[in-house]
Design a protein around this motif. Structure first.
Motif, PDB file in Angstrom:
ATOM      1  N   GLU A  11       0.843  -1.191   0.000  1.00 59.90           N
ATOM      2  CA  GLU A  11       0.000   0.000   0.000  1.00 59.90           C
ATOM      3  C   GLU A  11       0.886   1.251   0.000  1.00 59.90           C
ATOM      4  O   GLU A  11       1.973   1.251   0.547  1.00 59.90           O
ATOM      5  N   ARG A  67      -1.418   9.129   5.892  1.00 58.56           N
ATOM      6  CA  ARG A  67      -2.669   8.830   5.192  1.00 58.56           C
ATOM      7  C   ARG A  67      -2.407   7.802   4.108  1.00 58.56           C
ATOM      8  O   ARG A  67      -1.277   7.633   3.640  1.00 58.56           O
ATOM      9  N   SER A  68      -3.465   7.120   3.736  1.00 58.77           N
ATOM     10  CA  SER A  68      -3.404   6.208   2.593  1.00 58.77           C
ATOM     11  C   SER A  68      -3.947   6.976   1.398  1.00 58.77           C
ATOM     12  O   SER A  68      -4.217   8.171   1.489  1.00 58.77           O
ATOM     13  N   THR A  69      -4.163   6.294   0.321  1.00 63.50           N
ATOM     14  CA  THR A  69      -4.745   6.964  -0.844  1.00 63.50           C
ATOM     15  C   THR A  69      -6.201   7.323  -0.622  1.00 63.50           C
ATOM     16  O   THR A  69      -6.749   8.160  -1.331  1.00 63.50           O
ATOM     17  N   SER A  70      -6.829   6.747   0.411  1.00 60.88           N
ATOM     18  CA  SER A  70      -8.256   6.983   0.610  1.00 60.88           C
ATOM     19  C   SER A  70      -8.653   7.610   1.946  1.00 60.88           C
ATOM     20  O   SER A  70      -9.768   8.094   2.078  1.00 60.88           O
ATOM     21  N   GLU A  71      -7.759   7.593   2.946  1.00 64.40           N
ATOM     22  CA  GLU A  71      -8.155   8.107   4.261  1.00 64.40           C
ATOM     23  C   GLU A  71      -6.957   8.483   5.126  1.00 64.40           C
ATOM     24  O   GLU A  71      -5.843   8.023   4.907  1.00 64.40           O
ATOM     25  N   ARG A  72      -7.234   9.339   6.138  1.00 68.46           N
ATOM     26  CA  ARG A  72      -6.236   9.651   7.158  1.00 68.46           C
ATOM     27  C   ARG A  72      -6.163   8.467   8.095  1.00 68.46           C
ATOM     28  O   ARG A  72      -7.192   7.929   8.510  1.00 68.46           O
TER      29      ARG A  72
END
Length: 87
Positions: A11, A67-72
């Protein structure tokens, strides 16, 4: 047999830095195997910033928000407090 690319399964984590009023967004991120590895990276980043005194003599609070690509995901921080003791 084709070569297996392990990074495909990792990820991407982003490490944004907040120091006082300054904000530095991580536009590239790092591919890591899991959130535990991202936690270790965030702590190393934070320690490196504090150790190198990147922000000069002034000691603002410093935070690394991950953070990821979709969320903190989480935030690690150092809070500087000048505690004077008068006797």
């Amino acid at each position: 047999m084709p070569e297996w690319n392990q990074s495909v399964f990792m990820e991407r984590f982003f490490f944004d830095i907040q120091s006082g009023r300054d904000f530095f967004a991580d536009e590239e991120g790092l591919r890591l195997p899991n959130q535990k590895a991202a936690q270790a990276e965030a702590l190393q980043t934070l320690a490196g910033i504090a150790k190198e005194s990147i922000f000069g003599v002034e000691r603002p609070d410093i935070a690394v928000e991950v953070r990821s690509t979709s969320e903190r995901l989480f935030c690690v921080s150092i809070v500087y407090r000048n505690v004077s003791t008068e006797h």
